[in-house]
Design a protein around this motif. Structure first.
Motif: not given
Length: 148
Positions: A70-72, A79
């Motif tokens: 997951t790339w937030d 981030g």
């Protein structure tokens, strides 16, 4: 629930540059010594790796496993990049994250958190030691690569 190991370092590079290194999973064997091989299995619509297969040799922990990412992260690289274990032979958890924050001098604080758990019995002390070696080595090698 397994305990996690958490450590941090400050890197003399922008969050975007550090994120580029973290996101280039296939280059990990060049700088992350425990990672022997990486194959991107799927990518999202923006080209970020969604799932990848890894071969790990971290002393007592050796396995081939698949992670879901997951790339937030913001456009500037700040981030959280996180992952969870999808499947493995020896591991039952290999969940973690890199949290990137800009520093006042243009560098990046990198916080690495990792939880490792095994399907086979292993003394908690050995498991924590392996986890700490993975975290410390990853941060040291990430810093070295980003500052090269």
């Amino acid at each position: 629930m397994a305990d996690s190991t958490r450590s941090s370092t400050v890197v003399d590079a922008s969050p975007g540059d550090v994120l580029d290194i973290i996101a280039d999973l296939e280059a990990y064997p060049e700088w992350a010594k425990e990672i022997r091989q990486v194959e991107i299995l799927t990518e999202d619509g923006d080209g970020w790796p969604d799932t990848a297969s890894f071969s790990l040799d971290a002393g007592p922990i050796q396995d081939t496993y698949t992670l879901d990412y997951t790339w937030d992260v913001a456009e500037d690289g700040q981030g959280v990049a996180s992952w969870t274990l999808v499947e493995a032979t020896m591991l039952k958890a290999m969940d973690g994250s890199y949290t990137l924050s800009a520093t006042a001098d243009g560098g990046t604080e990198v916080v690495y958190e990792l939880t490792v758990d095994l399907k086979v019995p292993m003394l908690g002390m050995l498991k924590r030691k392996a986890e700490k070696v993975i975290v410390d080595t990853a941060l040291r090698d990430l810093k070295k690569r980003a500052e090269a």
